[in-house]
Design an enzyme around this catalytic site. Sequence first.
Site, short mmCIF file in Angstrom:
data_model
loop_
_atom_site.label_atom_id
_atom_site.label_comp_id
_atom_site.label_asym_id
_atom_site.label_seq_id
_atom_site.Cartn_x
_atom_site.Cartn_y
_atom_site.Cartn_z
N LYS A 4 0.89 -1.03 -0.13
CA LYS A 4 0.10 0.07 -0.08
C LYS A 4 0.79 1.14 -0.03
CE LYS A 4 -3.17 3.06 0.69
NZ LYS A 4 -4.39 3.44 -0.27
N CYS A 25 -3.47 10.45 1.96
CA CYS A 25 -2.73 9.07 1.53
C CYS A 25 -1.63 9.24 1.01
CB CYS A 25 -3.55 8.37 0.58
SG CYS A 25 -4.89 7.56 1.41
N1 LIG Z 1 -9.85 8.22 2.73
C1 LIG Z 1 -9.22 7.30 1.82
O1 LIG Z 1 -9.70 7.62 0.61
C2 LIG Z 1 -8.32 6.27 1.75
C3 LIG Z 1 -8.00 5.57 1.11
C4 LIG Z 1 -7.28 4.37 1.37
C5 LIG Z 1 -6.69 4.28 2.70
N2 LIG Z 1 -7.27 5.13 3.62
C6 LIG Z 1 -6.83 4.89 5.00
O2 LIG Z 1 -7.90 4.38 5.76
C7 LIG Z 1 -7.70 4.78 7.12
C8 LIG Z 1 -8.88 5.45 7.62
O3 LIG Z 1 -8.91 6.73 6.71
P1 LIG Z 1 -10.43 7.54 6.60
O4 LIG Z 1 -10.13 8.21 5.57
O5 LIG Z 1 -11.63 6.54 6.67
O6 LIG Z 1 -10.20 8.23 8.15
P2 LIG Z 1 -11.40 9.39 8.63
O7 LIG Z 1 -10.40 10.24 9.40
O8 LIG Z 1 -12.27 9.69 7.65
O9 LIG Z 1 -12.33 8.37 9.70
C9 LIG Z 1 -11.67 7.79 10.61
C10 LIG Z 1 -12.73 7.73 12.03
O10 LIG Z 1 -12.26 6.98 12.83
C11 LIG Z 1 -12.67 7.31 14.12
N3 LIG Z 1 -11.81 6.86 15.15
C12 LIG Z 1 -10.49 7.56 15.54
N4 LIG Z 1 -9.99 6.64 16.48
C13 LIG Z 1 -10.97 5.56 16.75
C14 LIG Z 1 -11.20 4.58 17.99
N5 LIG Z 1 -10.45 4.40 18.50
N6 LIG Z 1 -12.36 3.94 17.90
C15 LIG Z 1 -13.28 4.25 16.78
N7 LIG Z 1 -13.28 5.27 16.12
C16 LIG Z 1 -12.38 6.00 16.10
C17 LIG Z 1 -12.90 8.80 13.79
O11 LIG Z 1 -13.63 9.61 14.78
C18 LIG Z 1 -13.13 9.13 12.27
O12 LIG Z 1 -14.70 9.23 12.41
C19 LIG Z 1 -6.49 5.46 7.26
O13 LIG Z 1 -5.36 4.73 7.81
C20 LIG Z 1 -6.17 5.89 5.85
O14 LIG Z 1 -4.83 6.17 5.44
C21 LIG Z 1 -8.06 6.21 3.47
#
Ligand SMILES: NC(=O)c1ccc[n+]([C@@H]2O[C@H](COP(=O)([O-])OP(=O)(O)OC[C@H]3O[C@@H](n4cnc5c(N)ncnc54)[C@H](O)[C@@H]3O)[C@@H](O)[C@H]2O)c1
Length: 439
Positions: free
Chosen positions: A235, A289
């Site tokens: 990734k 990312c």
């Molecule tokens: N957004 C994208 O397009 C994308 C693409 C690929 C990978 N990712 C990866 O996926 C992961 C999540 O990204 P995202 O964009 O969904 O993040 P985000 O910030 O949109 O959402 C994360 C959520 O997790 C919650 N959270 C934090 N700690 C928590 C805990 N201990 N228990 C429960 N909830 C908790 C937050 O309140 C938030 O609502 C990251 O590692 C990111 O790098 C994201």
Amino acid sequence: MINFYLKSIKNQPKVHGSVCVIGLGYIGLPTAALLANRGYNVIGVDVNKKVVDIINSGNIHIKESGLDTFVRAAVESGRLKAYTEPKEADVFIIAVPTPFHENGYDIPTPNIDYVISATKSIAKYIKEGNIVILESTSPVGTTEKVAEILAQERPELFKTVNSEGKKNANHQSLIYIAHCPERVLPGKIMNELVENDRIVGGIDKISSQKAASFYKTFVSGEVLITNSKTAELCKLVENSFRDVNIAFANELSMICDKYGIDVWELRELANRHPRVNILYPGVGVGGHCIAVDPWFIVADAKKEAKLIKTAREVNNYKTEWVIEKIKNEALKFELKNKRKPIIACMGLAFKPDIDDLRESPALYITRALKQDNLNILAVEPNICEYEEFEIIDYTTAIETADIIVFLVAHKEFKSLITNHQSLLTNKQILDFCGVTKLS
Ligand SMILES: NC(=O)c1ccc[n+]([C@@H]2O[C@H](COP(=O)([O-])OP(=O)(O)OC[C@H]3O[C@@H](n4cnc5c(N)ncnc54)[C@H](O)[C@@H]3O)[C@@H](O)[C@H]2O)c1
């Protein structure tokens, strides 16, 4: 279209079981809604009570095409319920943020605190036979760290003999732990969650197989099996590949500027070579990312990751370069007209046609101009309000501004160029993202 897609997912053969999704953001919520519509009983967990309440009312707190339809259907069916605390389930998916520490050093270091606290939060709910999947983008070794934490919290699940007295020959624990990175494109998440190929890397072979079997119940792309470290690095490498290639385009745009050459024309011509494919230059690289993940490699492989580090630096430098360009034009205007110009900053999001501002170079540029006491109008057609700036409608901004700076190639701006050229007459235009070339 999305209704048809949703119907086809619901019509697939029945699945059984429950899934607890930790973190209901851009990744967790679409995943939770998809799984619920596929037939799983889904427990969605988020530490943010507001997010939980919005979801339980059948609504969404983020902008993503088709997500509202999926969440509404999932909540109405009773198969998706959100909570602030985890509950027991067959499968646990961790999809919490993995940002970096802004520690003042030149190489930011990964922050896996959210993964650690999410892992601790599920520990007491895990039972023998459960699958724990880390979907958050993670530095190499994080899935093993998840296993270590669970082993500390629940040592009885890490015995080599199970509750029926059977020996685990190829397996370190009574639960299965794997990494399955997410590679969806914002704006197309609902489709790509199903259609993309997935890489599944377990802490041991059986964990990989168990986690892969779970993904095969809702993924139509290929599910490819490896180990957890390879999946983690895969990734990070995918995003570093993009970063390095964008850095090349951005570096080229600055070289072209030095010589008074149109980079867009140059790119078109060079790409006529059958084996050349230069990407679009822009104002830098954003999002959480591509602008973040390469640092996860560089922080741990400082000596080896020279090109990846340089690409990060080039892309960050491009943003500073754009700020200097705009400031210079503002100064020239002021000297000529004896007043400061009004500057329309067109776009705040990190890329076209989304509302995501995370690590956005366009937002950084707009903020820097404002901090320099320039008169800016912040325009972002995908956002209604933002605490730092008043968001101005784009036609009003164009009518009012002296200098129009295109930072993000949103479709509204492209159609403005195509359909309302007259609005731009007598305006000074600085186009850093090719809006005037791509329309
Ligand atoms: N957004 C994208 O397009 C994308 C693409 C690929 C990978 N990712 C990866 O996926 C992961 C999540 O990204 P995202 O964009 O969904 O993040 P985000 O910030 O949109 O959402 C994360 C959520 O997790 C919650 N959270 C934090 N700690 C928590 C805990 N201990 N228990 C429960 N909830 C908790 C937050 O309140 C938030 O609502 C990251 O590692 C990111 O790098 C994201």
